[in-house]
Design an enzyme around this catalytic site. Structure first.
Site, PDB file in Angstrom:
ATOM      1  N   ILE A  94      38.114  38.364  61.654  1.00 28.70           N
ATOM      2  CA  ILE A  94      38.154  37.428  60.506  1.00 28.70           C
ATOM      3  C   ILE A  94      37.512  38.059  59.882  1.00 28.70           C
ATOM      4  CG2 ILE A  94      38.931  36.341  58.841  1.00 28.70           C
ATOM      5  CD1 ILE A  94      39.872  34.585  60.877  1.00 28.70           C
ATOM      6  N   CYS A  95      37.376  38.422  58.632  1.00 28.59           N
ATOM      7  CA  CYS A  95      35.930  39.310  58.520  1.00 28.59           C
ATOM      8  C   CYS A  95      36.367  38.471  56.591  1.00 28.59           C
ATOM      9  CB  CYS A  95      36.231  40.741  57.656  1.00 28.59           C
ATOM     10  SG  CYS A  95      34.952  41.100  56.473  1.00 28.59           S
ATOM     11  N   ALA A  96      35.503  37.126  56.929  1.00 32.46           N
ATOM     12  CA  ALA A  96      35.415  36.844  55.557  1.00 32.46           C
ATOM     13  C   ALA A  96      34.138  35.774  56.056  1.00 32.46           C
ATOM     14  CB  ALA A  96      36.473  34.991  56.427  1.00 32.46           C
TER      15      ALA A  96
END
Lengths: 155, 465
Positions: A94-96
């Protein structure tokens, strides 16, 4: 003396067990202080209506100073896949920002769950990140070893 | 029922204490109404039977680790949720949560504030600042220079630690009858109403025989009462101030006598059980800790009067001098230091000089942190240098144990993760092209597995759940 990370996780677990999780989030498994699994489901009207995702947390001994390694669980042979979302790679990473540079030790497991739930809820169009194939091919096993570039602050 | 729920608040703004912030969520209010939203487990369900949600994902239950086992068999960490919920004991959970560090979740240990005002344990915030120079709660930029000790909070924590067990006991004593009702959901309202009557009356704070009525009243008003009591500046003021908008009969006499009792308690002279000297109540512990040799033993009657009148100038000066006795250690820039110098620095504090360069640096860094954090506590609460040394040792052992765990039992690890390895090998094969793999095709040797493991992962790999 239990380590700080174990103590803190014990507190979080105790709170989850007595107070319950937020709506749509369920604890699936927390057998140790290394890996926890949650199921998350977006409530109400959204593109992910009816889908249940499995979220995996891995903690190191520096938690909560260092962030947990969070990803969607992917088991192709069991039919468990990552949700299709512009910030979620097909390997579950996840790119968060809050999982990387914007992590803060006052955040908690439940806070992360709710954040990701809302990330899914606010999705406008189901699609994979543009560089999905390239990333997945060379992605490290642990998402924390990836340097993400956070460019979209609308989600 | 679930469809009524709106999506949770927007995520990026999710900040703040993990105990307090969550209260805003809807599920909590539903919980307190007795709604059945909670998929989770009540207190009665043992932690390993995780109900709900597991339908789409099956797993083999594994044995809990040693750590988890100790967690499960008592030795539970103390928590705000030890107290009964808001509906039964208003404010108690909040009070307990307010005195906790939002990083470690423990009651503040050497509380310090940053320039934004947020408060943490000194050690926690120093560790956090060393990875990222901002306030963990509000993300305002900050660094170690901004750290200011917060003695008032420290005192509050100390007092709360003493009172906590007692209040916990009282609240537990009170709840069993009502707990069952609360569980079923409805009758809590009735409970609240009867409470309210007690709340408004003035009888509640008078310690009486432990009849059930007075007992039930004794918990709830404690917090608001205290709060109220702290506000007035002098006694004269109290008499004139009407007590509370809600209370029908102003009863200054009760309040006043209560107040009087408190001030006299704080400044009362009590006889030291060891040297039989009269000592001020609040100083008795320090007096006994110092082997009955008070620093301000020979003070004049004037200073005694000053103490009685709340003028603690003399005392303040004294603590300030004590603070200056111990200088904070400067941070070292390790890159510029030679091994020998670093070792000397460790020797200076009687610390071990074993281990490689990294270990030495980490040890020294942690020592400086522990040492400086210790100085943020008030003089009485500080640890001694040997105690700090053993803390450092514990910390190092903890780290060492974790690291070792990753490489320890290769054989079992290999057996457990056999399929995972096979899968990885399968995956890797096409990438390697034509060249590979006579060695890879064989069943993996223990040695090769160990290397895969060591190089690929920091923590315990967990793919084959």
């Amino acid at each position: 003396m239990a380590s700080i990370s174990a103590k803190r996780l014990a507190k979080e677990l105790k709170e989850i067990q007595t107070e319950g999780c937020p709506v749509g989030v369920n604890l699936l498994r927390a057998d140790d202080f290394q890996t926890w699994l949650f199921s998350i489901e977006v409530m109400g009207e959204s593109l992910y209506k009816g889908e249940v995702q499995t979220l995996q947390f891995r903690f190191d001994s520096n938690y909560p100073i260092s962030s947990p390694a969070v990803q969607f669980l992917v088991r192709e042979n069991e039919g468990i896949r990552a949700p299709i979302h512009p910030h979620v790679y097909s390997n579950g990473h996840i790119c968060a920002s809050i999982l990387g540079t914007e992590w803060s030790p006052v955040l908690s497991v439940v806070a992360v769950c709710v954040t990701l739930q809302s990330m899914l809820a606010s999705c406008k169009k189901k699609e994979r990140p543009v560089d999905n194939d390239r990333y997945v091919l060379h992605a490290p096993e642990n998402p924390k070893k990836t340097q993400f570039h956070y460019d979209d602050d609308t989600v | 029922m679930l469809l009524r729920q709106q999506p949770p608040p927007h995520a990026i703004f999710w900040r703040g204490s993990f105990f307090r912030e969550k209260r805003n969520l809807q599920f909590r209010s539903l919980l307190e109404e007795g709604g059945d939203v909670v998929s989770g487990c009540g207190e009665t369900i043992p932690p390993l039977e995780l109900p709900g949600g597991g339908s789409h994902y099956h797993h083999q239950p594994t044995l809990p680790t040693a750590e988890m086992a100790t967690f499960l068999t008592g030795d539970m960490p103390d928590d705000p949720i030890d107290f009964p919920p808001q509906s039964q004991a208003p404010g108690l959970r909040d009070l307990d949560a307010a005195l906790r560090c939002s990083i470690c979740g423990e009651l503040f240990d050497g509380p310090v504030s940053l320039s934004c005002g947020h408060c943490f344990c000194s050690c926690c915030v120093r560790t956090s600042l060393s990875t990222k120079q901002e306030c963990p709660t509000c993300r305002k930029p900050g660094n170690e220079d901004h750290i200011r000790p917060n003695p008032s909070v420290e005192e509050a924590v100390l007092a709360w630690k003493r009172a906590r067990q007692h209040i916990l006991h009282l609240s537990k004593q009170d709840t069993p009858a009502s707990a069952d009702q609360a569980e079923s959901g409805r009758p809590t309202k009735r409970l609240k109403r009867t409470r309210k009557v007690d709340y408004d009356s003035d009888l509640e704070c008078i310690p009486g025989p432990s009849s059930s009525a007075s007992r039930s009243a004794s918990i709830t008003p404690l917090t608001p009462k205290r709060h109220e009591r702290r506000k007035p500046v002098s006694k004269a003021l109290i008499v004139r101030t009407p007590k509370k908008a809600g209370s029908p009969i102003p009863s200054s006499d009760v309040e006043e006598s209560d107040e009087g009792k408190m001030t006299s308690r704080e400044t009362d002279l009590v006889q030291c059980p060891i040297c039989e000297k009269k000592v001020i109540m609040t100083n008795i512990n320090r007096h006994m800790d110092n082997n009955c040799q008070d620093a301000n033993d020979t003070r004049s009657t004037k200073s005694q009067w000053a103490q009685l009148m709340g003028n603690n100038k003399a005392k303040k000066n004294q603590t300030r001098r004590e603070d200056n006795d111990l200088e904070r250690l400067p941070k070292a820039s390790y890159d510029a230091l030679k091994d020998r110098v670093l070792k000397d620095m460790l020797k200076e504090h009687d610390l071990s000089v074993t281990g490689d360069r990294n270990a030495l640096e980490r040890r020294h860094q942690r020592w400086v942190m522990l040492y400086n954090a210790n100085l943020d506590k008030s003089h009485v609460n500080r640890k001694t240098i040997p105690e700090l040394r053993s803390d450092l040792k514990l910390w190092e052992e903890e780290r060492g144990r974790r690291k070792k765990h990753a490489v320890q039992d290769i054989e079992t690890y290999e057996r457990q993760h056999k399929y995972e390895f096979q899968r990885l090998i399968e995956q890797a094969r096409p990438k390697q092209g034509t060249k590979p793999s006579s060695a890879r095709d064989d069943t993996p040797e223990p040695g090769s597995d160990a290397t895969i493991h060591e190089s690929s992962d920091v923590e315990r790999p967990t793919m084959s759940l």
